[in-house]
Design a protein around this motif. Structure first.
Motif, PDB file in Angstrom:
ATOM      1  N   PRO A 187       1.251  -0.693  -0.440  1.00 50.89           N
ATOM      2  CA  PRO A 187       0.060  -0.022   0.166  1.00 50.89           C
ATOM      3  C   PRO A 187       1.043   0.992  -0.063  1.00 50.89           C
ATOM      4  O   PRO A 187       0.735   2.587  -0.489  1.00 50.89           O
ATOM      5  CB  PRO A 187      -1.296  -0.033   1.371  1.00 50.89           C
ATOM      6  N   SER A 188       1.924   1.277   0.659  1.00 49.25           N
ATOM      7  CA  SER A 188       2.875   2.474   0.827  1.00 49.25           C
ATOM      8  C   SER A 188       3.443   2.544  -0.398  1.00 49.25           C
ATOM      9  O   SER A 188       3.341   3.841  -1.477  1.00 49.25           O
ATOM     10  CB  SER A 188       3.986   2.570   1.578  1.00 49.25           C
ATOM     11  N   ALA A 189       3.544   1.626  -0.995  1.00 48.72           N
ATOM     12  CA  ALA A 189       3.953   2.401  -2.935  1.00 48.72           C
ATOM     13  C   ALA A 189       3.421   2.241  -3.381  1.00 48.72           C
ATOM     14  O   ALA A 189       3.670   3.410  -4.769  1.00 48.72           O
ATOM     15  CB  ALA A 189       5.214   0.201  -3.527  1.00 48.72           C
ATOM     16  N   ARG A 190       1.551   2.090  -3.855  1.00 49.90           N
ATOM     17  CA  ARG A 190       1.163   2.577  -4.619  1.00 49.90           C
ATOM     18  C   ARG A 190       0.723   3.742  -3.570  1.00 49.90           C
ATOM     19  O   ARG A 190       0.445   4.907  -4.543  1.00 49.90           O
ATOM     20  CB  ARG A 190      -0.252   1.744  -3.837  1.00 49.90           C
ATOM     21  N   SER A 191       0.049   4.840  -2.774  1.00 49.08           N
ATOM     22  CA  SER A 191       0.733   5.534  -2.469  1.00 49.08           C
ATOM     23  C   SER A 191       1.209   6.614  -3.833  1.00 49.08           C
ATOM     24  O   SER A 191       0.759   7.807  -3.752  1.00 49.08           O
ATOM     25  CB  SER A 191       0.716   6.035  -0.845  1.00 49.08           C
ATOM     26  N   ASN A 192       2.587   6.446  -3.032  1.00 49.90           N
ATOM     27  CA  ASN A 192       4.192   7.190  -3.465  1.00 49.90           C
ATOM     28  C   ASN A 192       2.932   7.062  -4.742  1.00 49.90           C
ATOM     29  O   ASN A 192       3.863   8.560  -5.704  1.00 49.90           O
ATOM     30  CB  ASN A 192       4.910   7.218  -3.567  1.00 49.90           C
ATOM     31  N   PHE A 193       3.300   6.076  -5.745  1.00 47.84           N
ATOM     32  CA  PHE A 193       3.161   6.282  -6.572  1.00 47.84           C
ATOM     33  C   PHE A 193       2.110   6.493  -7.565  1.00 47.84           C
ATOM     34  O   PHE A 193       1.984   7.700  -8.504  1.00 47.84           O
ATOM     35  CB  PHE A 193       2.855   4.309  -7.851  1.00 47.84           C
ATOM     36  N   GLU A 194       1.127   6.667  -6.983  1.00 50.82           N
ATOM     37  CA  GLU A 194      -0.159   7.817  -7.969  1.00 50.82           C
ATOM     38  C   GLU A 194       0.108   9.231  -7.390  1.00 50.82           C
ATOM     39  O   GLU A 194      -0.951   9.739  -7.794  1.00 50.82           O
ATOM     40  CB  GLU A 194      -1.727   7.325  -6.825  1.00 50.82           C
ATOM     41  N   LEU A 195       0.593   9.467  -6.621  1.00 51.50           N
ATOM     42  CA  LEU A 195       0.996  11.559  -6.290  1.00 51.50           C
ATOM     43  C   LEU A 195       1.604  11.379  -7.583  1.00 51.50           C
ATOM     44  O   LEU A 195       1.664  12.205  -8.042  1.00 51.50           O
ATOM     45  CB  LEU A 195       2.380  11.481  -5.021  1.00 51.50           C
ATOM     46  N   ALA A 196       2.388  10.934  -8.147  1.00 48.04           N
ATOM     47  CA  ALA A 196       3.153  11.284 -10.468  1.00 48.04           C
ATOM     48  C   ALA A 196       3.367  10.184 -10.399  1.00 48.04           C
ATOM     49  O   ALA A 196       4.187   9.897 -10.954  1.00 48.04           O
ATOM     50  CB  ALA A 196       4.733  11.733  -9.809  1.00 48.04           C
ATOM     51  N   PRO A 197       2.461   9.870 -10.809  1.00 54.81           N
ATOM     52  CA  PRO A 197       2.756   8.200 -12.121  1.00 54.81           C
ATOM     53  C   PRO A 197       2.907   8.545 -13.239  1.00 54.81           C
ATOM     54  O   PRO A 197       3.671   7.283 -13.512  1.00 54.81           O
ATOM     55  CB  PRO A 197       0.403   8.075 -12.326  1.00 54.81           C
ATOM     56  N   VAL A 198       3.629   9.934 -13.592  1.00 58.94           N
ATOM     57  CA  VAL A 198       4.225   9.413 -15.065  1.00 58.94           C
ATOM     58  C   VAL A 198       5.103   9.398 -14.669  1.00 58.94           C
ATOM     59  O   VAL A 198       5.984   8.403 -15.236  1.00 58.94           O
ATOM     60  CB  VAL A 198       3.845  10.574 -15.300  1.00 58.94           C
ATOM     61  N   THR A 199       6.113  10.452 -13.725  1.00 63.85           N
ATOM     62  CA  THR A 199       7.211  10.103 -13.366  1.00 63.85           C
ATOM     63  C   THR A 199       7.870   8.227 -11.988  1.00 63.85           C
ATOM     64  O   THR A 199       8.640   8.310 -13.003  1.00 63.85           O
ATOM     65  CB  THR A 199       7.742  11.608 -12.220  1.00 63.85           C
ATOM     66  N   ALA A 200       6.677   8.378 -11.647  1.00 68.74           N
ATOM     67  CA  ALA A 200       6.706   6.728 -11.044  1.00 68.74           C
ATOM     68  C   ALA A 200       7.254   5.710 -12.041  1.00 68.74           C
ATOM     69  O   ALA A 200       7.895   5.131 -12.189  1.00 68.74           O
ATOM     70  CB  ALA A 200       5.600   6.297 -10.268  1.00 68.74           C
ATOM     71  N   LEU A 201       6.361   6.050 -13.405  1.00 63.31           N
ATOM     72  CA  LEU A 201       6.292   4.404 -14.402  1.00 63.31           C
ATOM     73  C   LEU A 201       7.543   4.360 -15.149  1.00 63.31           C
ATOM     74  O   LEU A 201       8.203   3.225 -15.652  1.00 63.31           O
ATOM     75  CB  LEU A 201       4.741   5.135 -14.945  1.00 63.31           C
ATOM     76  N   ILE A 202       8.248   5.622 -15.517  1.00 64.07           N
ATOM     77  CA  ILE A 202       9.530   6.153 -15.987  1.00 64.07           C
ATOM     78  C   ILE A 202      10.535   5.607 -15.371  1.00 64.07           C
ATOM     79  O   ILE A 202      11.514   5.278 -15.578  1.00 64.07           O
ATOM     80  CB  ILE A 202       9.930   7.784 -16.424  1.00 64.07           C
ATOM     81  N   THR A 203      10.350   6.150 -13.990  1.00 62.99           N
ATOM     82  CA  THR A 203      11.734   5.196 -13.296  1.00 62.99           C
ATOM     83  C   THR A 203      11.676   3.948 -12.647  1.00 62.99           C
ATOM     84  O   THR A 203      12.516   2.963 -13.160  1.00 62.99           O
ATOM     85  CB  THR A 203      10.821   5.824 -11.238  1.00 62.99           C
ATOM     86  N   LEU A 204      10.242   3.669 -12.846  1.00 60.80           N
ATOM     87  CA  LEU A 204      10.086   1.835 -12.717  1.00 60.80           C
ATOM     88  C   LEU A 204      10.728   1.052 -13.651  1.00 60.80           C
ATOM     89  O   LEU A 204      11.552   0.020 -14.287  1.00 60.80           O
ATOM     90  CB  LEU A 204       8.778   1.451 -12.637  1.00 60.80           C
ATOM     91  N   LEU A 205      10.167   1.710 -15.399  1.00 60.74           N
ATOM     92  CA  LEU A 205      11.041   1.285 -16.711  1.00 60.74           C
ATOM     93  C   LEU A 205      11.735   1.448 -16.958  1.00 60.74           C
ATOM     94  O   LEU A 205      12.740   0.334 -17.036  1.00 60.74           O
ATOM     95  CB  LEU A 205       9.743   1.765 -17.229  1.00 60.74           C
ATOM     96  N   THR A 206      12.788   2.083 -16.232  1.00 57.78           N
ATOM     97  CA  THR A 206      13.787   2.966 -16.158  1.00 57.78           C
ATOM     98  C   THR A 206      15.122   1.433 -15.838  1.00 57.78           C
ATOM     99  O   THR A 206      16.132   0.692 -15.764  1.00 57.78           O
ATOM    100  CB  THR A 206      14.559   4.242 -15.914  1.00 57.78           C
ATOM    101  N   ILE A 207      14.045   0.604 -14.583  1.00 57.08           N
ATOM    102  CA  ILE A 207      14.872   0.065 -13.267  1.00 57.08           C
ATOM    103  C   ILE A 207      14.910  -1.301 -14.319  1.00 57.08           C
ATOM    104  O   ILE A 207      16.110  -1.663 -14.910  1.00 57.08           O
ATOM    105  CB  ILE A 207      14.522  -0.113 -12.346  1.00 57.08           C
ATOM    106  N   ILE A 208      13.474  -1.444 -14.490  1.00 59.60           N
ATOM    107  CA  ILE A 208      13.688  -3.078 -15.361  1.00 59.60           C
ATOM    108  C   ILE A 208      14.531  -3.172 -16.367  1.00 59.60           C
ATOM    109  O   ILE A 208      15.448  -4.027 -17.459  1.00 59.60           O
ATOM    110  CB  ILE A 208      11.474  -2.929 -15.989  1.00 59.60           C
ATOM    111  N   LEU A 209      14.831  -1.928 -17.305  1.00 57.29           N
ATOM    112  CA  LEU A 209      15.467  -2.314 -18.411  1.00 57.29           C
ATOM    113  C   LEU A 209      17.040  -1.978 -18.405  1.00 57.29           C
ATOM    114  O   LEU A 209      17.478  -2.413 -19.274  1.00 57.29           O
ATOM    115  CB  LEU A 209      15.015  -0.430 -19.511  1.00 57.29           C
ATOM    116  N   VAL A 210      17.587  -0.908 -17.444  1.00 55.86           N
ATOM    117  CA  VAL A 210      19.053  -1.196 -17.058  1.00 55.86           C
ATOM    118  C   VAL A 210      19.132  -2.428 -16.664  1.00 55.86           C
ATOM    119  O   VAL A 210      20.089  -3.501 -16.932  1.00 55.86           O
ATOM    120  CB  VAL A 210      19.208  -0.273 -16.340  1.00 55.86           C
ATOM    121  N   SER A 211      18.325  -3.311 -15.664  1.00 55.65           N
ATOM    122  CA  SER A 211      18.912  -4.063 -15.387  1.00 55.65           C
ATOM    123  C   SER A 211      18.895  -5.796 -16.340  1.00 55.65           C
ATOM    124  O   SER A 211      19.576  -6.854 -15.852  1.00 55.65           O
ATOM    125  CB  SER A 211      18.109  -4.933 -14.022  1.00 55.65           C
ATOM    126  N   VAL A 212      18.597  -5.386 -17.430  1.00 55.27           N
ATOM    127  CA  VAL A 212      17.572  -6.321 -18.593  1.00 55.27           C
ATOM    128  C   VAL A 212      18.794  -6.274 -19.533  1.00 55.27           C
ATOM    129  O   VAL A 212      19.110  -6.680 -20.203  1.00 55.27           O
ATOM    130  CB  VAL A 212      16.769  -6.763 -19.275  1.00 55.27           C
TER     131      VAL A 212
END
Length: 438
Positions: free
Chosen positions: A156-181
């Motif tokens: 629930p804590s992750a969701r709360s922060n994600f919803e405050l700025a969803p575009v920034t959060a999504l780009i952050t998440l996608l970058t981590i995923i792409l760099v790791s792979v």
């Protein structure tokens, strides 16, 4: 060279090292190379270590200060035989956030101190009697369940922060995923840090970052220290973390022993004690609890340099950075969207680490004891069940941990008494189940 009891032999001629050549804990490269590797360890721990104070609202510079102090103390107590960096432990996030709601930061720090002292005492016991009793108290079905519920309880804590700025959060998440792979080696292991930096850049462009406190902060100054207060009610939140730290420290010692080809079992108790004392010091001064860091194990695995001299450099560098309030305020400007994107992955990773413990130890869920232990405890932890007893309040992590221990050992005792079940630690040999597990 001798540094507080640690003696290193110069590796080779100190000028040329063949690629993949192993540098053991009691050896060092030339000092310029050692400093370079040490600073690489600092970079490796950055992304994860700073996420804990940012998420919990604790001062980043203070956390960095005690991270450096803890690393140096660890090296002293283990006599320079176990290379390790002590960074912020994710296992403390949930109990710190829960205790802050009722008792503020000082109450959360009291819980950190209690956890640290308990861990240090258990380290003494392990040093005296060995670690086999830990395996009996917390076999893989129980340990995996506790680790998993601690991570998933934070969803629930992750969701709360994600919803405050969803575009920034999504780009952050996608970058981590792409760099790791997409990348291997050091860059791939720094995926979290890269993702946070990219997300931060997006947040700056989107005017989500406030730089006013950076401008006002001096370049040099002491970290912000704070003393703890102690409340009996937080015990149930923090004691389960001790079980996770026990497993992490023993796992770290075994991992380093495997990589270096040295038997380090005699240092397991010292490693646990050192982490306990480091966590206690952090709690008394305003930092979050510490643990050994997988990111730094990754650096060792990639470079084949296991020299503890590099960790002295890393610890000292962390200390020096902590004395810059401007640097601390810069870290504190990381906005909620970036944290939400990173936390979505990190909290899930903690949960999956529990699953990894099950898989590595071939835990059979065709056995009702293992199945029931995980099923009951995970629901209690994820749904954050709460039980109030007078002035004491026990929430999901504490109740889930208790449920895992009581269910597993209770069912095992009854099964042995009645002769109604196989040993829950016996790997599954049924061909159909084994095929599904692959």
């Amino acid at each position: 060279m001798n540094l507080l009891g640690t003696t290193w032999r110069l590796h080779g001629d100190g000028r040329s090292v063949a690629p993949g050549q192993v540098v053991t804990p009691d050896e060092r490269l030339s000092w310029p190379r050692t400093i370079g590797i040490g600073l690489q360890h600092v970079v490796a721990m950055f992304g994860a270590t700073f996420l804990v104070p940012l998420i919990t609202g604790m001062p980043p510079a203070t956390t960095l200060f005690f991270s450096g102090i803890g690393t140096l103390f660890f090296l002293i107590l283990t006599r320079g035989r176990v290379p390790s960096y002590l960074g912020s432990s994710f296992a403390f996030i949930a109990p710190i956030m829960a205790s802050q709601q009722q008792y503020g930061v000082s109450g959360a720090l009291g819980g950190v101190v209690i956890a640290g002292l308990t861990l240090a005492i258990l380290g003494l016991i392990v040093q005296k009697f060995g670690s086999s009793w830990i395996n009996r108290l917390m076999p893989a079905p129980v340990t995996g369940t506790i680790v998993a519920l601690i991570g998933l309880n934070l969803a629930p804590s992750a969701r709360s922060n994600f919803e405050l700025a969803p575009v920034t959060a999504l780009i952050t998440l996608l970058t981590i995923i792409l760099v790791s792979v997409l990348f291997r080696g050091i860059l791939g292991r720094l995926a979290i840090l890269v993702g946070v930096l990219v997300g931060y850049g997006v947040a700056v462009v989107s005017n989500e970052v406030d730089f006013s406190k950076i401008d006002a902060a001096p370049w040099l100054g002491l970290p912000q220290f704070q003393t703890p207060t102690f409340h009996l009610a937080v015990l149930g939140l923090f004691i389960p973390v001790v079980l996770v730290l026990l497993a992490e420290n023993i796992g770290h010692v075994k991992s380093v022993a495997l990589m270096t080809g040295e038997n380090l079992d005699s240092y397991a108790g010292r490693a646990i004690m050192a982490d306990g004392v480091a966590t206690t010091l952090a709690g008394f001064g305003g930092g979050s609890g510490t643990t050994t860091y997988a990111e730094n194990i990754g650096v060792m695995a990639a470079t084949k340099v296991y020299s503890t001299a590099a960790y002295w450099v890393a610890g000292i560098a962390a200390l020096l950075l902590s004395f810059s309030p401007k640097f601390g305020e810069l870290i504190a400007t990381v906005p909620a969207g970036v944290l939400g994107g990173a936390a979505t992955l990190l909290y899930g990773m903690i949960g999956i680490l529990g699953v990894r413990i099950w898989v590595q130890n071939k835990v059979s869920f065709s056995n009702n004891i293992n199945l029931t232990t995980a099923a009951v405890a995970l629901i209690v932890g994820i749904a954050n069940f709460t039980w109030t007893l007078g002035s004491l309040t026990f929430e999901g992590i504490a109740l889930g941990t208790a449920a895992a221990l009581i269910t597993y050992h209770g069912m095992s005792a009854l099964a042995r008494w009645r002769g109604t079940a196989e040993d829950p630690l016996t790997p599954d040999t049924d061909p159909a189940t084994a095929t599904l597990a692959k």
